[in-house]
Structures are given as C-alpha cells and as structure tokens.
Design an enzyme around this catalytic site. Structure first.
Site, mmCIF file in Angstrom:
data_model
loop_
_atom_site.group_PDB
_atom_site.id
_atom_site.type_symbol
_atom_site.label_atom_id
_atom_site.label_comp_id
_atom_site.label_asym_id
_atom_site.label_seq_id
_atom_site.Cartn_x
_atom_site.Cartn_y
_atom_site.Cartn_z
ATOM 1 N N PRO A 226 0.827 -1.210 0.000
ATOM 2 C CG PRO A 226 -0.708 -1.523 1.731
ATOM 3 C CD PRO A 226 0.547 -2.078 1.160
ATOM 4 N N PRO B 93 58.237 -6.486 -0.439
ATOM 5 C CG PRO B 93 58.695 -5.157 1.406
ATOM 6 C CD PRO B 93 57.579 -5.575 0.502
ATOM 7 C CG ASP C 225 61.396 -13.025 -10.247
ATOM 8 O OD1 ASP C 225 61.754 -13.736 -11.185
ATOM 9 O OD2 ASP C 225 60.689 -12.014 -10.370
ATOM 10 C CE LYS D 259 69.767 -11.056 -12.735
ATOM 11 N NZ LYS D 259 70.406 -9.776 -12.595
ATOM 12 N N GLY E 107 58.885 -9.756 -6.871
ATOM 13 C CA GLY E 107 59.234 -8.935 -5.713
ATOM 14 C C GLY E 107 58.665 -7.539 -5.898
ATOM 15 N N GLY E 108 58.289 -6.915 -4.797
ATOM 16 C CA GLY E 108 57.823 -5.526 -4.867
ATOM 17 C C GLY E 108 56.561 -5.392 -5.680
HETATM 18 N N1 SAH Z 1 59.666 -4.774 -8.718
HETATM 19 C C1 SAH Z 1 60.578 -4.597 -7.613
HETATM 20 C C2 SAH Z 1 61.945 -4.116 -8.043
HETATM 21 C C3 SAH Z 1 62.677 -5.077 -8.919
HETATM 22 S S1 SAH Z 1 64.295 -4.532 -9.291
HETATM 23 C C4 SAH Z 1 59.951 -3.642 -6.598
HETATM 24 O O1 SAH Z 1 58.962 -2.958 -6.886
HETATM 25 O O2 SAH Z 1 60.430 -3.614 -5.462
HETATM 26 C C5 SAH Z 1 65.223 -5.362 -8.048
HETATM 27 C C6 SAH Z 1 65.854 -4.352 -7.111
HETATM 28 O O3 SAH Z 1 64.939 -4.024 -6.088
HETATM 29 C C7 SAH Z 1 67.050 -4.857 -6.371
HETATM 30 O O4 SAH Z 1 68.221 -4.762 -7.151
HETATM 31 C C8 SAH Z 1 67.118 -3.914 -5.205
HETATM 32 O O5 SAH Z 1 67.621 -2.665 -5.599
HETATM 33 C C9 SAH Z 1 65.650 -3.713 -4.903
HETATM 34 N N2 SAH Z 1 65.152 -4.582 -3.827
HETATM 35 C C10 SAH Z 1 64.127 -5.425 -3.903
HETATM 36 N N3 SAH Z 1 63.888 -6.007 -2.704
HETATM 37 C C11 SAH Z 1 64.786 -5.489 -1.850
HETATM 38 C C12 SAH Z 1 65.059 -5.664 -0.468
HETATM 39 N N4 SAH Z 1 64.340 -6.479 0.285
HETATM 40 N N5 SAH Z 1 66.065 -4.945 0.084
HETATM 41 C C13 SAH Z 1 66.778 -4.105 -0.657
HETATM 42 N N6 SAH Z 1 66.568 -3.900 -1.963
HETATM 43 C C14 SAH Z 1 65.583 -4.575 -2.553
#
Ligand code: SAH
Length: 411
Positions: free
Chosen positions: A42, A172, A195, A218, A249-250
């Site tokens: 309603p 990291p 990696d 590597k 990484g990163g």
């Molecule tokens: N994509 C990654 C970088 C790759 S190049 C990012 O965004 O972090 C790889 C470089 O990252 C290394 O030679 C070093 O300079 C740096 N790196 C990555 N991890 C690290 C760490 N735990 N401590 C110090 N340097 C680091």
C-alpha cells in the site's frame, strides 16, 4: 531441514510483498542479482521509492492478493504484519512458489543467506534452526577472511575454468607485507612462477604438492631464464587452461618487466590482470627509517634503475636538494653513478644511505655521503639486494627529534 541451492535469479520474476525498510534492503539485493522484481504494498519506504524509480520496478499500491503470485518464481514477504506475512506464505504453499518470510523467525519455505563472493567462489551461511542473521554474517565474514588470506584450499579441482595469468606483486619480502588479494590468488593458482626476490620461499612452503612451481630468478652460478622464455611459460600454461600466478618482488610494474609479460599475454589472447605490491623503492628506505618525501626536506622522489646509468633528467633532479633519488639495482654500478652525479655538480656532502635486504633479518643500513659512498660501500662489502637513497632524507639526523621538539612534546 534445509537444502542450500545456488539459485540464478537473473531475469526471473520475484515478487516483494511489503514496502518498508526491510523490503528496501531485499529489493537492493534482488536487483543486484539481476531479478525482475515486482512490489505489492500500500505504501513505500523512501529508500524503496528511490529504487523503484531508478530501476523501473513495477509497483502495485495496494494490499496483497493471491493472484499476485502468478508468474513469480520466488516471493519475499516483509509487510511488518505477522498475520499478513503468514497468509502470503500459505498462498505460496498452495501455489507451489517458494517464499521467504521476513517476520517468521523459523523461516518460510525459503530463506536468504548471509552471502559474499571472493574470487570465483560464493560463500553463503544460514542457520539450521531459527534465523540468526547476525551470526550468519559473522560466520560468513570469518570464512571470507580465511579465504582472502589464502588459508583455505581454494584451488579448483575441475578444469571448468579458463586459464589466466595474474601478475602479482609480492612486496619486499615478508609474507605479511603481501596484499590479501595476492594471498588468495596464490591459493587458487595451479602454477606459480617466481623470482628470487620477494616472499617466494615462505609462500612455496605452504602450497599443495601438485602446484607447479617454476623458479625463473637469477641464482648464483645459474643463468636467469630469459624474458621471452618466461613469457612463453606463462602464456602456454594459461592457454592450457591453468591459473598462473607470476609472483614478483615488490610491485610488478616497477622494474619488474610486468608490462612485457602483460603484453605477451594480451598478444596471445590470454586473460591477464595485475595485483600491485609494496615496492622496495619506498618500503626498503622506510625499513631504515627513511621517508622518501618529507615536508620541508624532500618534495619529490625519482626511482631509477642503476644498471642503466643516470640520464640527464635524473642528474638534473639529483642536483636539486629537495629531490630524493632512489636507486634500485645500483650496487654494481655505484662507482659510475657517483662519478656522474659529482660531475654534474651534485654536492659531495649530499647524504647517501645503502639499505641492504630491507625488511629481512639480514637488513643493514649504511649512512654515508656522495663523496664517500664508493669507499664506504667497499668497506662494508655492500651486496645485493640493496636500495641506494641519495638526498637529504638519507641523513641520519632527519627523524631524530631536535631538543626543541622534545621540549614541545613534553610541555
Ligand atoms: N619490482 C621490484 C623491483 C625489482 S628490481 C619492486 O617494486 O620492489 C630489483 C631491485 O629491487 C634490487 O636490485 C634492489 O635494488 C631492490 N630490492 C628489492 N627487494 C629489496 C630488499 N628487500 N632490500 C633491498 N633492496 C631490494
């Protein structure tokens, strides 16, 4: 007894009886499911009015009649009147239409669940006896949290899914600096391509034994897998119907060659997505207490690949005392970098910090200056992975409270 069914409401006729606040909530949910909703009530709650108008929902402004059930696959009754809701339920029973009864603690012939989606999984929770929506939601949220963290076995056992590639940033190093999405995608993956950097080692431990792990990084005494080969690996696996996580990484798009892998996937017609990660360019200086920008000290930061040498733009910026330069992959090239910076007029007393193995137990920070950087790197035996920070923020004194600020804090 309850059997939970995954019902597809898309395009199906759903009848809502009642137009109050509860009905408004349910209306929103049914519309989100793509149902074709009708309302008999309603009067309408203001939220419902808005939804009815914006979604073109058919509304009959009157009391419910048995004939309203014609054509409905599902009925939801929430009139606010227990007797009316019960009468609606009885009519539904006669006409063999499932009915959700909002005022009936013991449920009607159907019930809604506390539901959520994560990735390609739906989690739905309901009570066996008596409705308890708050508990159902709490249980659902707890399950979602586990799924999100990758703590539940989410991998598909049946290959109905089409393959895909996720380029995932691992941060990291420590696993708890990965994103929740990264954890989930890894838990769903059939293939993990990793990696050396990042949280790979810890993550690989927890995987099902039949997950294929391919290390393309590597390693001492071993050549890295060439980029074309990595592209081929991820594309082929995904094209074969597998879920591939390329863990980096990163962040995948910061010197991670993520762009190239993405292009390779797109060129092959393989679905691909990117999950960002915490980049070492910011997080590694941070682990040593170095902010890449700092009010009054550094107003910008450059992130450069040391292997490539320093371009004119970077050198120009480096000469500016208010710019921080963050060098990744710079250990081997340090001598050359310092030489070109000094030749370009960057003062020799400009602070420099080396942060090795940031966010790991092996982390080490060395403070120096541009003029002494090469000598000090040799003295401490600077090693990869390391981030080199050049700029006033690298000064050890930056985050030490000055006597005046201590006084102010105590006052
Ligand atoms: N994509 C990654 C970088 C790759 S190049 C990012 O965004 O972090 C790889 C470089 O990252 C290394 O030679 C070093 O300079 C740096 N790196 C990555 N991890 C690290 C760490 N735990 N401590 C110090 N340097 C680091």
């Amino acid at each position: 007894m309850t059997v939970m069914l995954g019902v597809n409401l898309t395009g199906r006729d759903v009848l809502l009886v009642g137009g109050g606040a509860v009905a408004a909530k349910r209306l929103r949910r049914f519309l989100a499911e793509g149902a074709s909703v009708r309302i008999v009530a309603p009067a309408l709650h203001e939220d419902t009015v808005r939804l009815v108008e914006s979604h073109g929902v058919a509304w009959q402004g009157r009391e419910f009649r048995a004939a309203d059930l014609a054509g409905a696959w599902l009925v939801h009754t929430a009139t606010g009147d227990v007797h009316v809701d019960r009468a609606v339920g009885e009519q539904c029973e006669l006409q063999r239409v499932l009915c959700i009864n909002a005022s009936d603690g013991a449920h009607g012939s159907a019930r809604l669940t506390a539901q959520a989606e994560v990735g390609d999984v739906t989690v739905a929770v309901t009570s066996t006896v008596g409705a308890d929506p708050r508990r159902s939601m709490a249980v659902r949220d707890a399950i979602i949290a586990l799924v999100g963290d990758g703590r539940l076995p989410l991998r598909r056992r049946r290959g109905a899914h089409s393959g895909r590639v996720d380029l995932v940033g691992g941060g990291p190093g420590p696993a708890d600096l990965m994103t929740v999405r990264a954890r989930r995608l890894i838990a769903e993956a059939d293939v993990l391509v990793t990696d050396r950097l990042g949280p790979a080692a810890e993550i690989v431990q927890g995987l099902d034994p039949d997950v294929e792990v391919i290390d393309v990084g590597k390693q001492p005494g071993r050549h890295p897998v060439p980029q074309e080969e990595i592209n081929r690996i991820i594309v082929e696996r995904a094209a074969a119907g597998l879920r591939v996580v390329r863990l980096k990484g990163g962040d995948p798009f910061v010197f991670g060659r993520g762009g190239e892998e993405m292009l390779a996937c797109l060129a092959a017609g393989v679905p691909v997505d990117v999950t960002p990660g915490i980049t070492s360019a910011i997080a590694v200086p941070q682990s040593a207490g170095i902010p890449v920008t700092h009010r009054g000290t550094a107003a910008a930061f450059h992130v450069v690949n040391g292997q490539g040498g320093l371009g004119p733009g970077t050198l120009e910026a480096m000469a500016d005392a208010t710019v921080t330069t963050v060098v990744l992959m710079g250990v081997a090239a340090l001598g050359r970098l310092v030489e070109s910076a000094i030749a370009h007029g960057v003062p020799k007393d400009r602070p420099v910090a080396f942060v090795e193995s940031g966010h790991t137990p092996q982390q080490r920070t060395t403070r120096t200056t541009l003029g002494r950087a090469v000598e000090d790197a040799l003295a401490v035996g600077l090693r990869n992975p390391a981030v080199i920070v050049i700029g006033e923020v690298a000064s050890e004194r930056l985050l030490l409270p000055s006597p005046s600020t201590i006084g102010a804090a105590l006052a």
